[in-house]
Design a protein around this motif. Structure first.
Motif, PDB file in Angstrom:
ATOM      1  N   SER A   1     -55.160 -37.093  84.433  1.00 44.50           N
ATOM      2  CA  SER A   1     -55.403 -35.685  84.120  1.00 44.50           C
ATOM      3  C   SER A   1     -56.194 -35.532  82.829  1.00 44.50           C
ATOM      4  O   SER A   1     -57.033 -34.634  82.702  1.00 44.50           O
ATOM      5  CB  SER A   1     -54.080 -34.926  84.025  1.00 44.50           C
ATOM      6  OG  SER A   1     -53.302 -35.370  82.933  1.00 44.50           O
ATOM      7  N   GLU A   2     -55.962 -36.429  81.871  1.00 44.19           N
ATOM      8  CA  GLU A   2     -56.731 -36.373  80.627  1.00 44.19           C
ATOM      9  C   GLU A   2     -58.215 -36.592  80.908  1.00 44.19           C
ATOM     10  O   GLU A   2     -59.075 -35.886  80.378  1.00 44.19           O
ATOM     11  CB  GLU A   2     -56.231 -37.420  79.633  1.00 44.19           C
ATOM     12  CG  GLU A   2     -56.944 -37.338  78.289  1.00 44.19           C
ATOM     13  CD  GLU A   2     -56.877 -38.628  77.487  1.00 44.19           C
ATOM     14  OE1 GLU A   2     -56.774 -38.538  76.256  1.00 44.19           O
ATOM     15  OE2 GLU A   2     -56.975 -39.713  78.090  1.00 44.19           O
ATOM     16  N   ARG A   3     -58.513 -37.559  81.766  1.00 43.28           N
ATOM     17  CA  ARG A   3     -59.909 -37.841  82.111  1.00 43.28           C
ATOM     18  C   ARG A   3     -60.523 -36.691  82.898  1.00 43.28           C
ATOM     19  O   ARG A   3     -61.653 -36.280  82.638  1.00 43.28           O
ATOM     20  CB  ARG A   3     -59.995 -39.138  82.932  1.00 43.28           C
ATOM     21  CG  ARG A   3     -59.823 -40.399  82.108  1.00 43.28           C
ATOM     22  CD  ARG A   3     -59.779 -41.639  82.986  1.00 43.28           C
ATOM     23  NE  ARG A   3     -59.790 -42.851  82.173  1.00 43.28           N
ATOM     24  CZ  ARG A   3     -60.880 -43.567  81.906  1.00 43.28           C
ATOM     25  NH1 ARG A   3     -62.057 -43.181  82.396  1.00 43.28           N
ATOM     26  NH2 ARG A   3     -60.822 -44.640  81.157  1.00 43.28           N
ATOM     27  N   LEU A   4     -59.784 -36.177  83.865  1.00 43.67           N
ATOM     28  CA  LEU A   4     -60.321 -35.110  84.705  1.00 43.67           C
ATOM     29  C   LEU A   4     -60.535 -33.813  83.924  1.00 43.67           C
ATOM     30  O   LEU A   4     -61.484 -33.071  84.187  1.00 43.67           O
ATOM     31  CB  LEU A   4     -59.373 -34.855  85.885  1.00 43.67           C
ATOM     32  CG  LEU A   4     -59.297 -35.974  86.932  1.00 43.67           C
ATOM     33  CD1 LEU A   4     -58.182 -35.684  87.933  1.00 43.67           C
ATOM     34  CD2 LEU A   4     -60.629 -36.138  87.665  1.00 43.67           C
ATOM     35  N   GLU A   5     -59.649 -33.534  82.977  1.00 45.75           N
ATOM     36  CA  GLU A   5     -59.739 -32.298  82.214  1.00 45.75           C
ATOM     37  C   GLU A   5     -60.546 -32.446  80.924  1.00 45.75           C
ATOM     38  O   GLU A   5     -60.788 -31.461  80.232  1.00 45.75           O
ATOM     39  CB  GLU A   5     -58.330 -31.814  81.866  1.00 45.75           C
ATOM     40  CG  GLU A   5     -57.498 -31.456  83.091  1.00 45.75           C
ATOM     41  CD  GLU A   5     -56.042 -31.186  82.746  1.00 45.75           C
ATOM     42  OE1 GLU A   5     -55.725 -31.089  81.537  1.00 45.75           O
ATOM     43  OE2 GLU A   5     -55.215 -31.078  83.682  1.00 45.75           O
ATOM     44  N   GLY A   6     -60.959 -33.676  80.616  1.00 46.60           N
ATOM     45  CA  GLY A   6     -61.739 -33.906  79.408  1.00 46.60           C
ATOM     46  C   GLY A   6     -60.946 -33.734  78.124  1.00 46.60           C
ATOM     47  O   GLY A   6     -61.499 -33.399  77.081  1.00 46.60           O
ATOM     48  N   ARG A   7     -59.620 -33.973  78.211  1.00 46.40           N
ATOM     49  CA  ARG A   7     -58.771 -33.853  77.031  1.00 46.40           C
ATOM     50  C   ARG A   7     -58.856 -35.112  76.185  1.00 46.40           C
ATOM     51  O   ARG A   7     -59.299 -36.159  76.646  1.00 46.40           O
ATOM     52  CB  ARG A   7     -57.303 -33.652  77.421  1.00 46.40           C
ATOM     53  CG  ARG A   7     -57.002 -32.472  78.287  1.00 46.40           C
ATOM     54  CD  ARG A   7     -55.481 -32.204  78.267  1.00 46.40           C
ATOM     55  NE  ARG A   7     -54.659 -33.398  78.360  1.00 46.40           N
ATOM     56  CZ  ARG A   7     -54.162 -33.895  79.503  1.00 46.40           C
ATOM     57  NH1 ARG A   7     -54.459 -33.302  80.653  1.00 46.40           N
ATOM     58  NH2 ARG A   7     -53.400 -34.975  79.507  1.00 46.40           N
ATOM     59  N   GLU A   8     -58.385 -34.994  74.959  1.00 42.79           N
ATOM     60  CA  GLU A   8     -58.203 -36.151  74.085  1.00 42.79           C
ATOM     61  C   GLU A   8     -56.801 -36.049  73.497  1.00 42.79           C
ATOM     62  O   GLU A   8     -56.600 -35.479  72.428  1.00 42.79           O
ATOM     63  CB  GLU A   8     -59.273 -36.194  72.985  1.00 42.79           C
ATOM     64  CG  GLU A   8     -60.670 -36.491  73.496  1.00 42.79           C
ATOM     65  CD  GLU A   8     -61.669 -36.711  72.373  1.00 42.79           C
ATOM     66  OE1 GLU A   8     -61.238 -36.805  71.204  1.00 42.79           O
ATOM     67  OE2 GLU A   8     -62.867 -36.790  72.667  1.00 42.79           O
ATOM     68  N   ASP A   9     -55.832 -36.571  74.225  1.00 42.15           N
ATOM     69  CA  ASP A   9     -54.442 -36.469  73.803  1.00 42.15           C
ATOM     70  C   ASP A   9     -54.203 -37.247  72.517  1.00 42.15           C
ATOM     71  O   ASP A   9     -54.560 -38.429  72.424  1.00 42.15           O
ATOM     72  CB  ASP A   9     -53.522 -37.001  74.903  1.00 42.15           C
ATOM     73  CG  ASP A   9     -53.611 -36.183  76.181  1.00 42.15           C
ATOM     74  OD1 ASP A   9     -54.086 -35.035  76.104  1.00 42.15           O
ATOM     75  OD2 ASP A   9     -53.209 -36.700  77.242  1.00 42.15           O
ATOM     76  N   ASP A  10     -53.581 -36.605  71.521  1.00 46.34           N
ATOM     77  CA  ASP A  10     -53.315 -37.279  70.254  1.00 46.34           C
ATOM     78  C   ASP A  10     -51.941 -37.942  70.265  1.00 46.34           C
ATOM     79  O   ASP A  10     -51.176 -37.829  71.223  1.00 46.34           O
ATOM     80  CB  ASP A  10     -53.456 -36.318  69.072  1.00 46.34           C
ATOM     81  CG  ASP A  10     -52.492 -35.134  69.158  1.00 46.34           C
ATOM     82  OD1 ASP A  10     -51.473 -35.235  69.879  1.00 46.34           O
ATOM     83  OD2 ASP A  10     -52.762 -34.110  68.497  1.00 46.34           O
ATOM     84  N   GLU A  11     -51.621 -38.655  69.174  1.00 46.64           N
ATOM     85  CA  GLU A  11     -50.376 -39.404  69.102  1.00 46.64           C
ATOM     86  C   GLU A  11     -49.153 -38.501  69.228  1.00 46.64           C
ATOM     87  O   GLU A  11     -48.183 -38.838  69.913  1.00 46.64           O
ATOM     88  CB  GLU A  11     -50.324 -40.166  67.768  1.00 46.64           C
ATOM     89  CG  GLU A  11     -51.341 -41.290  67.647  1.00 46.64           C
ATOM     90  CD  GLU A  11     -51.019 -42.441  68.586  1.00 46.64           C
ATOM     91  OE1 GLU A  11     -49.876 -42.928  68.575  1.00 46.64           O
ATOM     92  OE2 GLU A  11     -51.916 -42.859  69.340  1.00 46.64           O
ATOM     93  N   ALA A  12     -49.186 -37.365  68.570  1.00 49.19           N
ATOM     94  CA  ALA A  12     -48.042 -36.453  68.602  1.00 49.19           C
ATOM     95  C   ALA A  12     -47.785 -35.966  70.026  1.00 49.19           C
ATOM     96  O   ALA A  12     -46.629 -35.871  70.471  1.00 49.19           O
ATOM     97  CB  ALA A  12     -48.278 -35.264  67.671  1.00 49.19           C
TER      98      ALA A  12
END
Length: 203
Positions: A173-184
């Motif tokens: 989902s991160e790749r598909l939505e173009g997110r950059e999930d952080d450590e927190a």
């Protein structure tokens, strides 16, 4: 000693200092980009910045190289023992969430898809993925059962599917939505996931 059918071609480890870790990381990154059919030893050598002879000194073919790469990375990720079931699952989930967001982790996901869709058996590396990861979850569950933390009737495979499935979907989902999930965010997701799993497996 290298894993995989046929054993190593030569004696000893790569002569270039630090080459082994670079080669194993490069192998996973190369697989993540090109899959089994496009994976070559020469490309791995170029990505790792070493000569082809350095690669072939340790691994006789691409299957042996990939088997060691997925095995070693899998063991590093999943060997956790905090003394509690929640601690173990939290460490495992956190490791997996971070791993699947990396090039090496994407290679692991791609291995899974390639194996599932292949019309014929791929190399031994494909077995290493399920064996390494599944075995470590079994150990976590058995320790928890021995401590009386976990219902003895719970099948470890359910825990594996819940933790790994959620971590993979998060990466996709991160790749598909173009997110950059952080450590927190990843720490928070790991805690939510583990607490949800514990609702059904603890005594």
């Amino acid at each position: 000693m290298a894993t995989g059918a046929g054993g190593p071609r030569g004696r000893g480890r790569p002569r270039t200092p630090g080459a082994e870790d670079k080669i194993l990381a490069a192998a996973l990154e190369e697989y993540g980009e090109h899959g089994w059919s496009g994976f070559t030893m020469d490309a791995v050598a170029r990505r790792a910045g070493v000569g082809k002879s350095t690669v072939y000194l340790r691994w006789h073919d691409k299957d042996a190289l990939l088997t060691e790469a997925v095995t070693r990375h899998g063991i590093e990720l999943t060997t956790v023992d905090t003394g509690t079931l929640r601690g173990d699952l939290l460490a495992l989930a956190g490791n997996l969430l971070r791993h699947f967001h990396s090039p090496a982790g994407w290679a692991t996901i791609r291995v899974t898809f390639d194996v599932a869709s292949a019309h014929e058996r791929l190399g031994g590396f494909s077995r290493a993925v399920s064996q390494v990861h599944g075995r470590q979850v079994e150990l976590i569950c058995q320790r928890a059962k021995d401590r009386g933390e976990m219902d003895p009737g719970i099948w470890p495979g359910v825990v594996t599917e819940a933790i790994y499935g959620a971590a993979m979907i998060n990466s996709l989902s991160e790749r598909l939505e173009g997110r950059e999930d952080d450590e927190a965010y990843l720490d928070e997701r790991a805690a939510w996931l583990v607490d949800l799993v514990l609702l059904d497996i603890t005594r």
